[in-house]
Design a protein around this motif. Sequence first.
Motif, PDB file in Angstrom:
ATOM      1  N   GLU A  49      45.608  42.079  36.581  1.00 17.83           N
ATOM      2  CA  GLU A  49      45.167  43.421  36.236  1.00 17.83           C
ATOM      3  C   GLU A  49      44.186  43.390  35.074  1.00 17.83           C
ATOM      4  N   ILE A  50      43.160  44.224  35.200  1.00 17.11           N
ATOM      5  CA  ILE A  50      42.154  44.353  34.151  1.00 17.11           C
ATOM      6  C   ILE A  50      42.200  45.792  33.662  1.00 17.11           C
ATOM      7  N   GLU A  51      42.343  45.973  32.354  1.00 12.40           N
ATOM      8  CA  GLU A  51      42.426  47.310  31.765  1.00 12.40           C
ATOM      9  C   GLU A  51      41.033  47.938  31.736  1.00 12.40           C
ATOM     10  N   GLY A  52      40.981  49.256  31.674  1.00 12.66           N
ATOM     11  CA  GLY A  52      39.714  49.980  31.702  1.00 12.66           C
ATOM     12  C   GLY A  52      38.781  49.669  30.548  1.00 12.66           C
ATOM     13  N   ASP A  53      39.343  49.330  29.376  1.00 12.83           N
ATOM     14  CA  ASP A  53      38.487  49.056  28.218  1.00 12.83           C
ATOM     15  C   ASP A  53      38.238  47.558  27.995  1.00 12.83           C
ATOM     16  N   ASP A  54      38.743  46.709  28.886  1.00 20.43           N
ATOM     17  CA  ASP A  54      38.497  45.271  28.772  1.00 20.43           C
ATOM     18  C   ASP A  54      37.027  44.955  29.002  1.00 20.43           C
ATOM     19  N   VAL A  55      36.555  43.930  28.339  1.00 19.53           N
ATOM     20  CA  VAL A  55      35.222  43.392  28.594  1.00 19.53           C
ATOM     21  C   VAL A  55      35.415  42.242  29.581  1.00 19.53           C
ATOM     22  N   VAL A  56      34.622  42.235  30.638  1.00 21.24           N
ATOM     23  CA  VAL A  56      34.743  41.215  31.677  1.00 21.24           C
ATOM     24  C   VAL A  56      33.396  40.535  31.848  1.00 21.24           C
ATOM     25  N   VAL A  57      33.395  39.204  31.748  1.00 23.13           N
ATOM     26  CA  VAL A  57      32.209  38.421  32.080  1.00 23.13           C
ATOM     27  C   VAL A  57      32.595  37.501  33.229  1.00 23.13           C
ATOM     28  N   GLU A  58      31.613  37.117  34.013  1.00 28.58           N
ATOM     29  CA  GLU A  58      31.909  36.342  35.212  1.00 28.58           C
ATOM     30  C   GLU A  58      30.983  35.143  35.329  1.00 28.58           C
ATOM     31  N   ARG A  59      31.554  34.039  35.786  1.00 31.56           N
ATOM     32  CA  ARG A  59      30.778  32.832  36.083  1.00 31.56           C
ATOM     33  C   ARG A  59      31.386  32.202  37.325  1.00 31.56           C
ATOM     34  N   ASP A  60      30.546  31.955  38.294  1.00 27.60           N
ATOM     35  CA  ASP A  60      30.954  31.272  39.528  1.00 27.60           C
ATOM     36  C   ASP A  60      32.178  31.921  40.175  1.00 27.60           C
ATOM     37  N   GLY A  61      32.254  33.245  40.137  1.00 26.43           N
ATOM     38  CA  GLY A  61      33.359  33.960  40.758  1.00 26.43           C
ATOM     39  C   GLY A  61      34.621  34.037  39.925  1.00 26.43           C
ATOM     40  N   VAL A  62      34.586  33.476  38.721  1.00 26.86           N
ATOM     41  CA  VAL A  62      35.741  33.505  37.824  1.00 26.86           C
ATOM     42  C   VAL A  62      35.478  34.520  36.713  1.00 26.86           C
ATOM     43  N   LYS A  63      36.477  35.339  36.428  1.00 25.84           N
ATOM     44  CA  LYS A  63      36.334  36.359  35.394  1.00 25.84           C
ATOM     45  C   LYS A  63      37.008  35.913  34.097  1.00 25.84           C
ATOM     46  N   LEU A  64      36.346  36.200  32.989  1.00 25.03           N
ATOM     47  CA  LEU A  64      36.921  36.048  31.656  1.00 25.03           C
ATOM     48  C   LEU A  64      37.109  37.469  31.134  1.00 25.03           C
ATOM     49  N   VAL A  65      38.337  37.804  30.769  1.00 27.42           N
ATOM     50  CA  VAL A  65      38.717  39.162  30.376  1.00 27.42           C
ATOM     51  C   VAL A  65      39.141  39.144  28.910  1.00 27.42           C
ATOM     52  N   VAL A  66      38.569  40.057  28.115  1.00 31.56           N
ATOM     53  CA  VAL A  66      38.887  40.126  26.686  1.00 31.56           C
ATOM     54  C   VAL A  66      39.067  41.591  26.298  1.00 31.56           C
ATOM     55  N   ASP A  67      40.147  41.891  25.583  1.00 33.99           N
ATOM     56  CA  ASP A  67      40.348  43.260  25.113  1.00 33.99           C
ATOM     57  C   ASP A  67      39.409  43.533  23.934  1.00 33.99           C
ATOM     58  N   PRO A  68      39.102  44.804  23.657  1.00 33.61           N
ATOM     59  CA  PRO A  68      38.114  45.138  22.621  1.00 33.61           C
ATOM     60  C   PRO A  68      38.473  44.640  21.219  1.00 33.61           C
ATOM     61  N   VAL A  69      39.748  44.661  20.848  1.00 36.43           N
ATOM     62  CA  VAL A  69      40.157  44.208  19.517  1.00 36.43           C
ATOM     63  C   VAL A  69      39.927  42.699  19.382  1.00 36.43           C
ATOM     64  N   SER A  70      40.325  41.945  20.389  1.00 35.49           N
ATOM     65  CA  SER A  70      40.108  40.494  20.360  1.00 35.49           C
ATOM     66  C   SER A  70      38.619  40.166  20.382  1.00 35.49           C
ATOM     67  N   LEU A  71      37.846  40.948  21.141  1.00 37.08           N
ATOM     68  CA  LEU A  71      36.411  40.677  21.246  1.00 37.08           C
ATOM     69  C   LEU A  71      35.733  40.746  19.884  1.00 37.08           C
TER      70      LEU A  71
END
Length: 109
Positions: A49-71
Amino acid sequence: MEQPINLSPSAAGRVAAIAAKQGRDAALRLAVEGGGCSGFQYRFDLVSEIEGDDVVVERDGVKLVVDPVSLDLVRGSTVDFVESLGGAAFKVENPNAAAGCGCGSSFSI
């Protein structure tokens, strides 16, 4: 446009392999928590699950998900996967870290 955080090809490949073995989505969450020997520590989890405010970047079909506070603490970093004689692990190359520890899993700002 430059991404706020990057996922290396090596890390993307490793996440894809782990996700395939476990029959899960290829999405890796990076979170920063208080603790560790330097003040903050990184936590990695495969997520579905990815939250609505998460930042998502993608490489080769793989997602990296980071919450705003951690970012805020890891902006500009690269998540890599490294293998050495000491073992294999995900590693965050964080330009915001003023200091780190020998284990590589904690840092301070």
